[in-house]
Write a protein that holds these residues in place. Structure first.
Motif, short mmCIF file in Angstrom:
data_model
loop_
_atom_site.label_atom_id
_atom_site.label_comp_id
_atom_site.label_asym_id
_atom_site.label_seq_id
_atom_site.Cartn_x
_atom_site.Cartn_y
_atom_site.Cartn_z
N ARG A 147 20.45 -14.11 -54.73
CA ARG A 147 20.24 -13.25 -56.23
C ARG A 147 20.95 -12.07 -56.11
O ARG A 147 21.71 -11.78 -57.30
N ALA A 148 21.34 -11.19 -55.20
CA ALA A 148 21.94 -10.10 -55.13
C ALA A 148 23.49 -10.71 -55.45
O ALA A 148 24.37 -10.02 -56.21
N LEU A 149 23.79 -11.60 -54.76
CA LEU A 149 25.15 -12.05 -54.63
C LEU A 149 25.54 -12.57 -56.51
O LEU A 149 26.52 -12.39 -56.46
N THR A 150 24.63 -13.28 -56.63
CA THR A 150 24.84 -13.70 -58.12
C THR A 150 24.81 -12.70 -59.04
O THR A 150 25.78 -12.52 -59.98
N GLN A 151 24.10 -11.52 -58.73
CA GLN A 151 24.09 -10.53 -59.74
C GLN A 151 25.45 -9.75 -59.52
O GLN A 151 26.20 -9.31 -60.45
N ALA A 152 26.11 -9.61 -58.49
CA ALA A 152 27.25 -8.99 -58.17
C ALA A 152 28.25 -9.88 -58.88
O ALA A 152 29.49 -9.23 -59.52
N SER A 153 28.30 -11.21 -58.86
CA SER A 153 29.32 -12.05 -59.51
C SER A 153 29.19 -11.76 -61.15
O SER A 153 30.17 -11.75 -61.65
N ALA A 154 28.10 -11.54 -61.62
CA ALA A 154 27.94 -11.43 -62.90
C ALA A 154 28.27 -10.13 -63.34
O ALA A 154 29.08 -10.01 -64.55
#
Length: 195
Positions: free
Chosen positions: A50-57
């Motif tokens: 989730r944190a990695l996806t948020q950073a991508s976003a």
């Protein structure tokens, strides 16, 4: 299918070391009952993704050239962030510009396809090449979605042509722009029939 290929190629190639730091690995006591620490491990893995996806976003919000952005992302989280961004962008264009927004969406997708295609022409390791192929396929899918909306003369988010598409949302989209705030889960929606 293209997402699976991109992720699988990462694991098939020797010398590839894509890792993800667990969100809170120090809290997991592996000396206890297996079902308890495995649940904690799974929870920590989900939080890390989730944190990695948020950073991508967050990186995508800055609107970098898509090919460059794709190179910096891990396949699964990057594709998920791109799917959420596409949904948000399409709905914004439909809300603000109506049918004219679908033409702008297609124009933006063509620019993104060209950006990723330029990166595909470069010399990359096999896993990176497969990852870029997955991103290119996603961008082409977005172009095809724009074509479909144009063909059906879609003018708003309430039109069935848009509602029937599989759309991805962050549960808490305002949190993406705020550093340190959990963006929440990603939710997918699609209308199955006209009512």
């Amino acid at each position: 299918p293209y997402t699976k290929k991109a992720i699988q190629s990462t694991f098939d190639e020797e010398g590839v070391n894509e890792t993800l730091e667990l969100a809170k690995h120090e809290d997991i006591d592996v000396d206890g009952r297996a079902e308890l620490w495995l649940n904690e491990l799974e929870k920590s893995m989900r939080e890390a993704v989730r944190a990695l996806t948020q950073a991508s976003a967050e990186a995508l919000i800055k609107d970098p050239p898509r090919g460059s952005w794709c190179l910096e992302q891990q396949a699964a989280s990057g594709l998920l962030a791109a799917r959420c961004a596409f949904t948000e962008e399409a709905e914004s264009l439909l809300t603000d510009r109506g049918f004219v927004g679908t033409n702008e969406l297609k124009r933006r997708q063509l620019v993104r396809i060209n950006s990723v295609a330029r990166r595909l022409k470069e010399n990359h390791a096999r896993h990176t090449f497969h990852k870029l192929q997955a991103f290119a396929a996603f961008e082409i899918e977005g172009r095809d979605a724009a074509d479909s909306l144009i063909e059906s003369v879609c003018a708003s988010c309430e039109d069935f042509a848009w509602a029937a598409r599989l759309r991805f949302y962050f549960e808490n989209p305002a949190a993406i722009a705020l550093e340190g705030v959990d963006a929440g889960r990603v939710v997918a929606e699609a209308a199955l029939s006209r009512r």
